[in-house]
Scaffold this motif. Structure first.
Motif, short mmCIF file in Angstrom:
data_model
loop_
_atom_site.label_atom_id
_atom_site.label_comp_id
_atom_site.label_asym_id
_atom_site.label_seq_id
_atom_site.Cartn_x
_atom_site.Cartn_y
_atom_site.Cartn_z
N ILE A 47 -8.15 0.61 -8.44
CA ILE A 47 -8.39 -0.97 -8.24
C ILE A 47 -7.45 -1.37 -7.24
O ILE A 47 -6.26 -1.17 -7.31
CB ILE A 47 -8.50 -1.65 -9.56
N LEU A 48 -8.05 -1.90 -6.18
CA LEU A 48 -7.21 -2.44 -4.90
C LEU A 48 -7.47 -3.81 -4.81
O LEU A 48 -8.11 -4.11 -3.96
CB LEU A 48 -7.22 -1.48 -3.79
N GLY A 49 -7.15 -4.65 -5.57
CA GLY A 49 -7.38 -5.99 -5.71
C GLY A 49 -6.15 -6.82 -5.28
O GLY A 49 -5.52 -6.46 -4.37
N SER A 50 -5.81 -8.02 -6.01
CA SER A 50 -4.64 -8.62 -5.70
C SER A 50 -3.43 -7.52 -6.13
O SER A 50 -2.47 -7.66 -5.63
CB SER A 50 -4.39 -9.98 -6.72
N GLY A 51 -3.91 -6.59 -7.07
CA GLY A 51 -2.53 -5.68 -7.43
C GLY A 51 -3.41 -4.41 -7.58
O GLY A 51 -4.43 -4.38 -7.02
N VAL A 52 -2.63 -3.51 -8.42
CA VAL A 52 -3.26 -2.14 -8.21
C VAL A 52 -3.38 -1.70 -9.74
O VAL A 52 -2.46 -1.65 -10.58
CB VAL A 52 -2.18 -1.09 -7.71
N GLY B 297 -0.46 1.99 -10.40
CA GLY B 297 0.09 1.14 -10.08
C GLY B 297 1.39 0.59 -10.48
O GLY B 297 2.46 -0.04 -9.92
N HIS B 298 1.84 1.29 -11.54
CA HIS B 298 3.05 0.93 -12.22
C HIS B 298 3.95 2.08 -12.55
O HIS B 298 3.40 3.50 -12.76
CB HIS B 298 2.98 0.15 -13.42
N GLY B 299 5.20 1.96 -12.67
CA GLY B 299 6.13 3.22 -12.63
C GLY B 299 7.16 3.20 -11.32
O GLY B 299 6.31 3.02 -10.35
N PRO B 300 8.18 3.64 -11.40
CA PRO B 300 8.94 3.48 -10.10
C PRO B 300 8.71 4.91 -9.06
O PRO B 300 9.20 5.94 -9.17
CB PRO B 300 10.57 4.06 -10.70
#
Length: 314
Positions: free
Chosen positions: A134-139, A161-164
């Protein structure tokens, strides 16, 4: 045996609630849409009941309710964690709404539902392992294997989309540029979400050039060969392409179906595929990364397909 009952479909987003029906011919029809009551459980449930009642001729008494929702669905309890939608945050929609509606209710995360729709009937049809990016407002993301959603610990799977993991250096025209690791609303620092989605593309443009522009403007300028926009997109492709290739290597996905607003920019997704092909362990003869076929109502379709897999009343 051919089912006779339609499936009631609901899509719960941050701004709107959408109602649809998947009929006995497996056609998804959008019926209604309203602004979601974001803060009140009573107002939210009243609206759902009213929307279903207004379109009752489209359903039967045995029709199940399939819900695609923003947020995380706890697999053990069905509790929803969607802090941006307090109306049903920390409620078990399947149990509580099911009791109110006197219907079987099936609930799953919207990215997972999108991925299931693509795997069974869209861009991933015929592929054993499908990743939904998903590449919308976020990931965001989801993972389907052998036609089934993979649901991991605490309802989290495919959250690339999350994690460093964000790159701290990108190469633009032979010049290495350093990037700050930005704080993410999830509580971590350096998440791909900071630079990867539409808002991330805007953040990246601002970081690289100290200029404010919308993602639409950046993409339009990129397609018109604007130098600054080309640099931004070149950096974006590196930032997004590397972790996506890593995700493919880990999951074994042979098809990545892209959803969200950026999926509508076919040249951008084609460029992303080319970058990803350069990073995966084994380049494929076919395209790995493609726009999804259900960009607008993939969540509802996937939820309905999930209901068909899991309910005995259809």
């Amino acid at each position: 045996m051919r089912r006779q009952s339609a499936v009631i479909c609901l899509d719960l987003g941050g701004s709107f609630i959408k109602l649809g029906v998947m009929n006995a011919q497996d056609q998804l029809i959008l019926l209604d849409q309203h602004k979601i009551p974001a803060t009140s459980w009573d107002d939210f449930t009243a609206l759902v009941r009213r929307m279903i009642a207004q379109h009752h001729l489209q359903f039967t008494a045995s029709s199940a309710v399939a819900i695609s929702t923003a947020g995380i669905v706890a697999p053990e309890t069905g509790e929803i964690f969607a802090s941006n939608i307090p109306a049903f945050h920390q409620h078990s929609l399947a149990n509580e709404l099911g009791a109110l509606l006197q219907r079987q209710v099936i609930v799953h995360n919207d990215a997972d539902c999108f991925t299931l729709a693509e795997a069974l009937a869209g861009a991933g049809k015929g592929h054993k392992v499908v990743f939904g990016a998903i590449l919308g407002s976020g990931v965001g993301g989801g993972l389907v294997a052998d036609g089934r959603i993979i649901t991991g610990q605490n309802g989290l799977t495919g959250e690339w989309g999350h994690g460093p993991i964000t790159l701290t250096e990108v190469e633009i025209g032979g010049v290495v540029r350093r990037l700050p690791r930005k704080a993410c609303p999830c509580g971590q620092k350096g998440c791909l979400d900071s630079y990867g989605g539409a808002r991330g593309l805007e953040n990246l443009h601002q970081t690289l050039h100290d200029r404010t522009a919308s993602s639409v403007e950046i993409i339009e300028c990129w397609q018109q060969q604007d130098a600054l926009a080309q640099q931004t997109v070149q950096a974006w492709l590196q930032i997004v392409g590397q972790p996506l290739a890593y995700t493919i290597n880990i999951t074994g996905a042979s098809r990545v179906a892209v959803g969200g607003g950026l999926a509508s920019v076919a040249p951008l997704i084609a460029a992303l595929d080319e970058v990803v092909q350069g990073y995966v362990l084994r380049r494929t003869a076919h395209r790995l990364v493609v726009p999804g076929e259900f960009a607008h109502h993939g969540g509802m379709m996937g939820a309905a397909l999930l209901a068909l897999q899991n309910t005995h009343s259809l």
